[in-house]
Design a protein around this motif. Structure first.
Motif, PDB file in Angstrom:
ATOM      1  N   THR A 187      50.253  30.797  18.526  1.00 55.08           N
ATOM      2  CA  THR A 187      51.610  31.330  18.406  1.00 55.08           C
ATOM      3  C   THR A 187      52.040  32.005  19.693  1.00 55.08           C
ATOM      4  OG1 THR A 187      51.314  31.653  16.024  1.00 55.08           O
ATOM      5  CG2 THR A 187      53.110  32.873  17.088  1.00 55.08           C
ATOM      6  N   LYS A 188      51.155  32.767  20.307  1.00 56.83           N
ATOM      7  CA  LYS A 188      51.473  33.422  21.587  1.00 56.83           C
ATOM      8  C   LYS A 188      51.771  32.380  22.669  1.00 56.83           C
ATOM      9  CE  LYS A 188      48.663  36.806  22.745  1.00 56.83           C
ATOM     10  NZ  LYS A 188      47.388  37.551  22.886  1.00 56.83           N
ATOM     11  N   ALA A 189      51.010  31.312  22.673  1.00 57.93           N
ATOM     12  CA  ALA A 189      51.245  30.247  23.655  1.00 57.93           C
ATOM     13  C   ALA A 189      52.584  29.562  23.403  1.00 57.93           C
ATOM     14  CB  ALA A 189      50.108  29.228  23.607  1.00 57.93           C
ATOM     15  N   GLN A 190      52.925  29.353  22.135  1.00 59.78           N
ATOM     16  CA  GLN A 190      54.204  28.730  21.794  1.00 59.78           C
ATOM     17  C   GLN A 190      55.376  29.623  22.199  1.00 59.78           C
ATOM     18  OE1 GLN A 190      53.178  28.226  17.637  1.00 59.78           O
ATOM     19  NE2 GLN A 190      53.082  25.988  17.843  1.00 59.78           N
ATOM     20  N   LEU A 191      55.244  30.919  21.966  1.00 60.56           N
ATOM     21  CA  LEU A 191      56.293  31.848  22.391  1.00 60.56           C
ATOM     22  C   LEU A 191      56.451  31.832  23.906  1.00 60.56           C
ATOM     23  CD1 LEU A 191      55.475  34.892  20.065  1.00 60.56           C
ATOM     24  CD2 LEU A 191      57.532  33.475  19.957  1.00 60.56           C
ATOM     25  N   LEU A 201      58.416  29.100  25.173  1.00 65.61           N
ATOM     26  CA  LEU A 201      59.848  29.295  24.912  1.00 65.61           C
ATOM     27  C   LEU A 201      60.432  30.396  25.803  1.00 65.61           C
ATOM     28  CD1 LEU A 201      59.751  29.133  21.013  1.00 65.61           C
ATOM     29  CD2 LEU A 201      60.668  27.373  22.540  1.00 65.61           C
ATOM     30  N   GLY A 202      59.610  30.955  26.687  1.00 68.54           N
ATOM     31  CA  GLY A 202      60.082  32.016  27.573  1.00 68.54           C
ATOM     32  C   GLY A 202      60.095  33.383  26.908  1.00 68.54           C
ATOM     33  N   ILE A 203      59.358  33.538  25.808  1.00 61.85           N
ATOM     34  CA  ILE A 203      59.310  34.806  25.082  1.00 61.85           C
ATOM     35  C   ILE A 203      57.960  35.453  25.340  1.00 61.85           C
ATOM     36  CG2 ILE A 203      59.444  35.910  22.820  1.00 61.85           C
ATOM     37  CD1 ILE A 203      61.083  33.466  21.886  1.00 61.85           C
ATOM     38  N   ASN A 204      57.961  36.512  26.150  1.00 71.56           N
ATOM     39  CA  ASN A 204      56.724  37.171  26.546  1.00 71.56           C
ATOM     40  C   ASN A 204      56.608  38.604  26.045  1.00 71.56           C
ATOM     41  OD1 ASN A 204      55.708  34.934  28.217  1.00 71.56           O
ATOM     42  ND2 ASN A 204      57.464  35.411  29.525  1.00 71.56           N
ATOM     43  N   SER A 205      57.692  39.173  25.551  1.00 64.33           N
ATOM     44  CA  SER A 205      57.669  40.540  25.024  1.00 64.33           C
ATOM     45  C   SER A 205      57.276  40.484  23.552  1.00 64.33           C
ATOM     46  CB  SER A 205      59.037  41.198  25.209  1.00 64.33           C
ATOM     47  OG  SER A 205      59.392  41.250  26.577  1.00 64.33           O
ATOM     48  N   LEU A 206      55.985  40.444  23.298  1.00 67.52           N
ATOM     49  CA  LEU A 206      55.475  40.183  21.953  1.00 67.52           C
ATOM     50  C   LEU A 206      55.716  41.337  20.995  1.00 67.52           C
ATOM     51  CD1 LEU A 206      52.097  38.481  22.943  1.00 67.52           C
ATOM     52  CD2 LEU A 206      54.305  37.406  22.476  1.00 67.52           C
ATOM     53  N   ASN A 207      55.956  42.536  21.521  1.00 64.68           N
ATOM     54  CA  ASN A 207      56.182  43.674  20.624  1.00 64.68           C
ATOM     55  C   ASN A 207      57.573  43.673  20.007  1.00 64.68           C
ATOM     56  OD1 ASN A 207      57.898  44.514  22.651  1.00 64.68           O
ATOM     57  ND2 ASN A 207      56.834  46.445  23.059  1.00 64.68           N
ATOM     58  N   ALA A 216      56.575  36.317  14.225  1.00 59.00           N
ATOM     59  CA  ALA A 216      56.469  35.548  15.469  1.00 59.00           C
ATOM     60  C   ALA A 216      56.453  34.046  15.181  1.00 59.00           C
ATOM     61  CB  ALA A 216      55.210  35.961  16.225  1.00 59.00           C
ATOM     62  N   GLN A 217      55.738  33.643  14.143  1.00 63.58           N
ATOM     63  CA  GLN A 217      55.703  32.234  13.760  1.00 63.58           C
ATOM     64  C   GLN A 217      57.086  31.752  13.329  1.00 63.58           C
ATOM     65  OE1 GLN A 217      52.380  32.837  10.906  1.00 63.58           O
ATOM     66  NE2 GLN A 217      51.444  31.063  11.904  1.00 63.58           N
ATOM     67  N   TYR A 218      57.819  32.611  12.623  1.00 62.05           N
ATOM     68  CA  TYR A 218      59.180  32.262  12.208  1.00 62.05           C
ATOM     69  C   TYR A 218      60.057  31.993  13.432  1.00 62.05           C
ATOM     70  CZ  TYR A 218      63.997  33.000  10.685  1.00 62.05           C
ATOM     71  OH  TYR A 218      65.344  32.854  10.480  1.00 62.05           O
ATOM     72  N   ILE A 219      59.959  32.843  14.433  1.00 58.31           N
ATOM     73  CA  ILE A 219      60.758  32.674  15.647  1.00 58.31           C
ATOM     74  C   ILE A 219      60.466  31.327  16.301  1.00 58.31           C
ATOM     75  CG2 ILE A 219      61.141  33.551  17.989  1.00 58.31           C
ATOM     76  CD1 ILE A 219      62.430  35.245  15.757  1.00 58.31           C
ATOM     77  N   VAL A 220      59.191  30.967  16.370  1.00 58.08           N
ATOM     78  CA  VAL A 220      58.801  29.676  16.947  1.00 58.08           C
ATOM     79  C   VAL A 220      59.386  28.530  16.123  1.00 58.08           C
ATOM     80  CG1 VAL A 220      56.856  28.125  17.392  1.00 58.08           C
ATOM     81  CG2 VAL A 220      56.693  30.549  18.031  1.00 58.08           C
ATOM     82  N   ARG A 221      59.231  28.608  14.793  1.00 59.23           N
ATOM     83  CA  ARG A 221      59.733  27.524  13.929  1.00 59.23           C
ATOM     84  C   ARG A 221      61.238  27.339  14.088  1.00 59.23           C
ATOM     85  NH1 ARG A 221      56.372  29.917  10.057  1.00 59.23           N
ATOM     86  NH2 ARG A 221      58.190  30.815   8.989  1.00 59.23           N
ATOM     87  N   GLN A 222      61.975  28.440  14.137  1.00 54.21           N
ATOM     88  CA  GLN A 222      63.424  28.323  14.236  1.00 54.21           C
ATOM     89  C   GLN A 222      63.850  27.707  15.566  1.00 54.21           C
ATOM     90  OE1 GLN A 222      64.073  28.534  10.967  1.00 54.21           O
ATOM     91  NE2 GLN A 222      66.027  29.441  11.559  1.00 54.21           N
ATOM     92  N   ARG A 223      63.186  28.083  16.642  1.00 54.41           N
ATOM     93  CA  ARG A 223      63.505  27.467  17.935  1.00 54.41           C
ATOM     94  C   ARG A 223      63.133  25.986  17.934  1.00 54.41           C
ATOM     95  NH1 ARG A 223      63.987  30.553  22.582  1.00 54.41           N
ATOM     96  NH2 ARG A 223      64.127  28.476  23.550  1.00 54.41           N
ATOM     97  N   GLN A 224      62.048  25.632  17.263  1.00 52.01           N
ATOM     98  CA  GLN A 224      61.678  24.219  17.149  1.00 52.01           C
ATOM     99  C   GLN A 224      62.700  23.453  16.320  1.00 52.01           C
ATOM    100  OE1 GLN A 224      57.718  24.623  15.505  1.00 52.01           O
ATOM    101  NE2 GLN A 224      56.728  24.563  17.513  1.00 52.01           N
ATOM    102  N   ARG A 225      63.180  24.072  15.268  1.00 54.92           N
ATOM    103  CA  ARG A 225      64.196  23.435  14.424  1.00 54.92           C
ATOM    104  C   ARG A 225      65.485  23.221  15.212  1.00 54.92           C
ATOM    105  NH1 ARG A 225      65.347  26.275   9.064  1.00 54.92           N
ATOM    106  NH2 ARG A 225      66.224  24.240   8.558  1.00 54.92           N
TER     107      ARG A 225
END
Length: 306
Positions: free
Chosen positions: A85-89, A92-98, A106-115
């Motif tokens: 999940t961290k690698a997927q973020l 997507l250019g998302i590095n501020s994990l907090n 975090a998984q939801y954010i990845v799924r929505q960008r993939q959708r």
């Protein structure tokens, strides 16, 4: 690739702590909104008072956070999911994990960008686009302070999250939306970052990189905003509406590019919290800033005619 870098003066930072007095004011004023608004109170009833009051005075503990890869918390399988999940973020250019409270968020954010990339979003459900700045020196946009959690909790919401470091990345996000969303698709846009009347700071390298008055006159930026059907744009940035209709500010500049029928909402003061108001379909229709007191919110109607 050219990055537009600009130096600015003093930046307004969201305060990291909330006093007990301000928490009490938030509760009382929130109750006033709930019970004193008469027939107009129905949408406001969907606000969680805890969203207005603020949070406990404690920092993010990176050692116990979801992204810490703590083997005492995760099974080997979960640990692998966390790393993926961290690698997927990051891809997507998302590095501020907090920004996200849990691995599930975090998984939801990845799924929505993939959708979005696969043209698989449901056009009948609300779409909320969140552009958060990378620059966050006091943790004001970490999950303990930001507004993401309550939005993500809405079953009908489709949140598309972007982390932005400069003007180029901002325009890339808007371009992706233009390319992938159905023509005419309604959306709500949230712009989050530290700022003031004229600036929203994206990042902090050697010189400040920000959304500023020059960007609102940039032909590329103007065309991207005008093409999108933004029904509501909300600033989570201090003093973005300062001066109201009498002065140029971020809200008025963006309203010039938002279609007629849309609206821009911005705070007049330095804020530390935003709580959103939803309709029956769980679409965001309004925002309550800070303590919810009267006179701290500015609204500008969209002026762009196609």
């Amino acid at each position: 690739m050219f990055i537009n870098s600009k130096n600015i003066s003093t930046i307004e930072l969201l305060p990291k702590r909330i006093s007990v007095q301000r928490k009490a004011q938030a509760c009382l004023l929130g109750l006033a909104l709930l019970f004193g608004a008469g027939s107009c109170a129905d949408p406001i009833q969907q606000i969680n008072l805890e969203d207005l009051i603020g949070i406990d005075e404690e920092d993010i503990d990176d050692e116990t956070a979801w992204y810490a890869e703590n083997s005492e918390v995760y099974s080997p399988e979960e640990l692998q999911i966390c790393r993926e999940t961290k690698a997927q973020l990051a891809a997507l250019g998302i590095n501020s994990l907090n920004r996200f409270k849990t691995l599930s968020e975090a998984q939801y954010i990845v799924r929505q960008r993939q959708r979005l990339g696969n043209n698989a979003l449901d056009s009948s459900k609300p779409i909320t686009v969140v552009l958060y700045a990378e620059h966050d020196p006091n943790g004001a946009f970490s999950w303990k302070w930001n507004s993401l959690g309550p939005i993500l909790a809405k079953a009908n919401q489709q949140v598309l999250f972007f982390e932005v470091r400069n003007d180029t990345e901002c325009k890339a996000a808007l371009r992706l939306l233009n390319d992938k969303l159905p023509v005419g698709q309604e959306l709500v846009l949230i712009l989050g970052g530290h700022g003031q009347q004229d600036y929203l700071t994206w990042s902090m390298p050697r010189s400040v990189i920000e959304l500023d008055p020059l960007d609102y006159t940039d032909p590329g930026f103007k065309q991207l905003v005008q093409t999108l059907n933004i029904k509501l744009a909300i600033f989570e940035s201090c003093k973005a509406g300062l001066g109201s209709g009498a002065e140029a500010n971020q809200a008025n500049r963006l309203a010039e590019l938002i279609r007629i029928g849309g609206q821009v909402i911005a705070p007049l003061i330095s804020i530390y919290r935003a709580a959103y108001v939803y309709d029956d379909a769980e679409k965001i229709i309004d925002v309550v800033y800070d303590r919810g007191e009267a006179g701290i919110t500015y609204r500008a109607e969209g002026k762009y005619r196609e």
